[in-house]
Write an enzyme that holds these catalytic residues in place. Structure first.
Site, short mmCIF file in Angstrom:
data_model
loop_
_atom_site.label_atom_id
_atom_site.label_comp_id
_atom_site.label_asym_id
_atom_site.label_seq_id
_atom_site.Cartn_x
_atom_site.Cartn_y
_atom_site.Cartn_z
N ALA A 1 0.80 -1.21 0.00
CA ALA A 1 0.00 0.00 0.00
C ALA A 1 0.84 1.27 0.00
O ALA A 1 0.30 2.37 -0.07
CB ALA A 1 -0.91 0.00 1.22
N CYS A 2 2.17 1.15 0.07
CA CYS A 2 3.06 2.31 0.13
C CYS A 2 3.79 2.50 -1.20
O CYS A 2 4.53 1.61 -1.64
CB CYS A 2 4.08 2.12 1.25
SG CYS A 2 5.36 3.39 1.26
N PRO A 3 3.61 3.65 -1.88
CA PRO A 3 4.28 3.85 -3.16
C PRO A 3 5.80 3.86 -3.06
O PRO A 3 6.48 3.40 -3.98
CB PRO A 3 3.75 5.19 -3.66
CG PRO A 3 2.93 5.77 -2.58
CD PRO A 3 2.73 4.75 -1.52
#
Length: 115
Positions: free
Chosen positions: A14-16
């Site tokens: 979920a973290c770019p």
């Protein structure tokens, strides 16, 4: 030259920024040198037994845990483990905060990616 078994990467899908770290690991051909653990896609309280500590953040999979809501109580309940998410194999930590604290980092920015 990267040594196999020396490095471990913590990421969240979920973290770019963590996604970029995974892409770089792949493009550089380091999959055999850098192992990976993926944290859960939802944040939870990192010290749920401390009523004075409201910090929320990334947590590791708990295959035997109970389903939980997200950090602000909306949505879910979410399972305590998802396919592809595993418990922390390096420190046995329950949260990314614990990983940071085991390395004596008390700054409060407990984020991913971490190598």
């Amino acid at each position: 030259r990267a040594e196999s078994g020396r490095y471990h990467l913590y990421v969240a899908y979920a973290c770019p920024w963590a996604h970029r770290a995974l892409i770089t690991r792949s493009l550089k051909g380091l999959e055999d040198c850098i192992s990976v653990t993926v944290v859960m896609p939802t944040w939870r309280r990192t010290k749920p037994d401390d009523p004075d500590d409201a910090h929320t953040g990334w947590v590791f999979s708990d295959p035997d845990g109970e389903p939980q809501p997200n950090a602000v109580g909306l949505g879910g309940p979410f399972p305590s483990s998802h396919p592809g998410n595993e418990p922390d194999p390096v420190f046995g930590a329950a949260t990314m905060r614990e990983v940071y604290e085991k390395c004596n980092d008390q700054a409060g920015k407990y984020s991913v990616p971490v190598l």
